[in-house]
Design an enzyme around this catalytic site. Structure first.
Site, PDB file in Angstrom:
ATOM      1  N   ASP A  11      -3.400  26.203  35.848  1.00 47.26           N
ATOM      2  CA  ASP A  11      -1.949  26.159  35.632  1.00 47.26           C
ATOM      3  C   ASP A  11      -1.262  26.843  36.805  1.00 47.26           C
ATOM      4  O   ASP A  11      -1.874  27.600  37.557  1.00 47.26           O
ATOM      5  CB  ASP A  11      -1.561  26.859  34.325  1.00 47.26           C
ATOM      6  CG  ASP A  11      -0.064  26.779  34.068  1.00 47.26           C
ATOM      7  OD1 ASP A  11       0.514  25.685  34.253  1.00 47.26           O
ATOM      8  OD2 ASP A  11       0.550  27.794  33.720  1.00 47.26           O
ATOM      9  N   SER A  12       0.034  26.602  36.918  1.00 42.02           N
ATOM     10  CA  SER A  12       0.805  27.273  37.964  1.00 42.02           C
ATOM     11  C   SER A  12       0.893  28.784  37.711  1.00 42.02           C
ATOM     12  O   SER A  12       1.143  29.544  38.630  1.00 42.02           O
ATOM     13  CB  SER A  12       2.210  26.677  38.021  1.00 42.02           C
ATOM     14  OG  SER A  12       2.801  26.751  36.733  1.00 42.02           O
ATOM     15  N   CYS A  74      -1.119  22.428  33.451  1.00 37.83           N
ATOM     16  CA  CYS A  74       0.273  22.435  33.904  1.00 37.83           C
ATOM     17  C   CYS A  74       0.860  21.027  33.772  1.00 37.83           C
ATOM     18  O   CYS A  74       0.341  20.073  34.357  1.00 37.83           O
ATOM     19  CB  CYS A  74       0.311  22.887  35.355  1.00 37.83           C
ATOM     20  SG  CYS A  74       1.945  22.945  36.054  1.00 37.83           S
ATOM     21  N   ASN A  75       1.938  20.902  33.020  1.00 41.45           N
ATOM     22  CA  ASN A  75       2.583  19.594  32.834  1.00 41.45           C
ATOM     23  C   ASN A  75       3.106  19.059  34.160  1.00 41.45           C
ATOM     24  O   ASN A  75       2.981  17.865  34.453  1.00 41.45           O
ATOM     25  CB  ASN A  75       3.749  19.710  31.859  1.00 41.45           C
ATOM     26  CG  ASN A  75       3.295  19.987  30.448  1.00 41.45           C
ATOM     27  OD1 ASN A  75       3.269  19.111  29.608  1.00 41.45           O
ATOM     28  ND2 ASN A  75       2.905  21.224  30.167  1.00 41.45           N
ATOM     29  N   THR A  76       3.713  19.937  34.953  1.00 39.20           N
ATOM     30  CA  THR A  76       4.290  19.509  36.224  1.00 39.20           C
ATOM     31  C   THR A  76       3.198  18.968  37.136  1.00 39.20           C
ATOM     32  O   THR A  76       3.332  17.903  37.746  1.00 39.20           O
ATOM     33  CB  THR A  76       5.003  20.706  36.894  1.00 39.20           C
ATOM     34  OG1 THR A  76       5.991  21.210  35.995  1.00 39.20           O
ATOM     35  CG2 THR A  76       5.642  20.302  38.199  1.00 39.20           C
ATOM     36  N   GLU A 153       9.060  33.902  30.653  1.00 38.68           N
ATOM     37  CA  GLU A 153       8.474  34.854  31.619  1.00 38.68           C
ATOM     38  C   GLU A 153       9.102  36.232  31.471  1.00 38.68           C
ATOM     39  O   GLU A 153       8.469  37.239  31.773  1.00 38.68           O
ATOM     40  CB  GLU A 153       8.666  34.332  33.050  1.00 38.68           C
ATOM     41  CG  GLU A 153       8.031  32.976  33.259  1.00 38.68           C
ATOM     42  CD  GLU A 153       6.753  32.991  34.087  1.00 38.68           C
ATOM     43  OE1 GLU A 153       6.637  33.860  34.951  1.00 38.68           O
ATOM     44  OE2 GLU A 153       5.893  32.125  33.848  1.00 38.68           O
ATOM     45  N   CYS A 200       5.928  21.296  28.357  1.00 35.41           N
ATOM     46  CA  CYS A 200       5.795  22.388  29.336  1.00 35.41           C
ATOM     47  C   CYS A 200       4.934  23.473  28.712  1.00 35.41           C
ATOM     48  O   CYS A 200       5.048  23.750  27.516  1.00 35.41           O
ATOM     49  CB  CYS A 200       7.183  22.933  29.689  1.00 35.41           C
ATOM     50  SG  CYS A 200       7.133  24.405  30.730  1.00 35.41           S
ATOM     51  N   THR A 201       4.078  24.064  29.540  1.00 30.08           N
ATOM     52  CA  THR A 201       3.141  25.086  29.053  1.00 30.08           C
ATOM     53  C   THR A 201       3.809  26.223  28.283  1.00 30.08           C
ATOM     54  O   THR A 201       3.230  26.774  27.355  1.00 30.08           O
ATOM     55  CB  THR A 201       2.418  25.719  30.251  1.00 30.08           C
ATOM     56  OG1 THR A 201       3.388  26.035  31.258  1.00 30.08           O
ATOM     57  CG2 THR A 201       1.361  24.799  30.801  1.00 30.08           C
ATOM     58  N   HIS A 202       5.007  26.591  28.723  1.00 29.15           N
ATOM     59  CA  HIS A 202       5.649  27.783  28.157  1.00 29.15           C
ATOM     60  C   HIS A 202       6.283  27.556  26.786  1.00 29.15           C
ATOM     61  O   HIS A 202       6.484  28.490  26.030  1.00 29.15           O
ATOM     62  CB  HIS A 202       6.749  28.280  29.100  1.00 29.15           C
ATOM     63  CG  HIS A 202       6.247  28.891  30.367  1.00 29.15           C
ATOM     64  ND1 HIS A 202       5.417  28.223  31.235  1.00 29.15           N
ATOM     65  CD2 HIS A 202       6.466  30.115  30.917  1.00 29.15           C
ATOM     66  CE1 HIS A 202       5.155  29.013  32.270  1.00 29.15           C
ATOM     67  NE2 HIS A 202       5.779  30.152  32.096  1.00 29.15           N
TER      68      HIS A 202
HETATM   69  N1  DGL Z   1       3.290  25.176  34.041  1.00 25.55           N
HETATM   70  C1  DGL Z   1       4.567  24.505  34.226  1.00 25.55           C
HETATM   71  C2  DGL Z   1       4.579  23.222  33.377  1.00 25.55           C
HETATM   72  O1  DGL Z   1       3.914  23.100  32.377  1.00 25.55           O
HETATM   73  C3  DGL Z   1       5.720  25.401  33.841  1.00 25.55           C
HETATM   74  C4  DGL Z   1       5.920  26.551  34.798  1.00 25.55           C
HETATM   75  C5  DGL Z   1       6.201  26.093  36.227  1.00 25.55           C
HETATM   76  O2  DGL Z   1       7.280  25.506  36.469  1.00 25.55           O
HETATM   77  O3  DGL Z   1       5.350  26.339  37.077  1.00 25.55           O
HETATM   78  O4  DGL Z   1       5.290  22.315  33.725  1.00 25.55           O
END
Ligand code: DGL
Length: 290
Positions: A11-12, A74-76, A153, A200-202
């Site tokens: 993940d990011s 990570c979705n992105t 965050e 999104c992960t969060h």
């Molecule tokens: N992990 C990212 C996602 O799931 C969210 C946090 C980011 O923007 O890096 O899209």
């Protein structure tokens, strides 16, 4: 056939721990190596080329550590890079978008699904395409909610200001008009989504507030749970389970790596996932050369 090598989870940053948590819950016998590219997070507001380059460097490191499969949590990164990543490596790579899209397409009854995600994920229309692949009759309403990652965050998962921020972020999906009075989504009067996909992960960490804002008639689907199920199936089909039938085996280990400051990662992860969060190791990523 069994394979005790770890699963790589990328993940990011810390958000992908929501996916890791579901993987460990679903497949307790599996060892994992989690890599968060915290030094360069967030990805969701970056251009596609950067997301692709950073994701590639991150997966190169996991492959060097001899993982048997990789989950791009990570979705992105999944939205932008999964195709290129699959072409680059010989091992199974699972993203979060298809499992989440499939779960949402199966959950909706009125065939209207809302998707919330980062700007880069929404720009890619990856969820739109994946949901349409599952059921072309589903109307998909995509909406970027860039304020929610910073909220998580900051550790603001409950309370009045978090509730207000979530309500504001989701208003276009449920309200008829935006702040300027413009209609956000073309839809027949009275039509509304009955399923909201957390892309999104969060966002699973904000699930109670999101569910309250969305109301009881809206099913909340998150990609984390759906991905953990898809991974269990992938391991079974490929003969990659650590123990026969995937039942819990003693000795599963979990290693956490970050490109950022391990102390900050540990503090944030501890705040989000509980004080007993294990130690975190710092790694440097090599620049990809091909
Ligand atoms: N992990 C990212 C996602 O799931 C969210 C946090 C980011 O923007 O890096 O899209």
């Amino acid at each position: 056939m069994t394979d005790s090598r770890p699963i790589g989870v990328f993940d990011s940053g810390v958000g992908g721990l929501t996916v890791l948590r579901e993987i460990i819950r679903r497949s307790p016998g599996e060892s994992t190596i989690y890599l968060g590219d915290n030094a360069r997070a967030p990805y969701g507001v970056r251009p596609d080329e950067e997301v692709l380059a950073f994701s590639t460097q991150s997966l190169d490191l996991l492959v060097e550590r001899d993982v048997k499969a990789i989950v791009v949590a990570c979705n992105t990164s999944t939205a932008v890079a999964i195709g290129a990543l699959r072409r680059r490596y010989d091992l199974p790579i699972l993203g979060v978008i298809r499992p989440g899209a499939s779960a949402a397409a199966l959950a909706t009854r009125n065939r209207r699904v809302g998707v919330i995600a980062t700007p880069a994920t929404i720009r890619s229309h990856a969820y739109f395409g994946a949901i349409k692949d599952e059921n072309p009759a589903v109307e998909v309403y995509e909406h970027a909610t860039p304020t929610l990652v910073p909220l998580v965050e900051a550790g603001e998962l409950t309370g009045a200001s978090a509730e207000a921020a979530v309500a504001e972020a989701l208003a276009p999906l449920f309200g008829e008009r935006d702040a300027e009075g413009e209609s956000i989504f073309p839809r027949p009067p009275g039509a509304t989504i009955d399923t909201l996909l957390l892309g999104c992960t969060h966002y699973p960490l904000l699930r109670p507030i999101i569910a309250a804002v969305a109301g009881e008639h809206v099913a909340i689907v998150d990609s984390a749970t759906a991905t953990a199920s898809a991974l269990a199936e992938l391991l079974s089909i490929n003969g990659l389970e650590a123990s026969p039938g995937g039942v819990g085996a003693p000795g599963a280990s979990h290693l956490q790596l970050t490109t950022g400051d391990p102390g900050s990662f540990h503090t944030l992860a501890g705040r989000l996932f509980g004080a007993a969060f294990p130690d975190v190791e710092r790694v440097e990523l090599a620049v990809a050369t091909r």
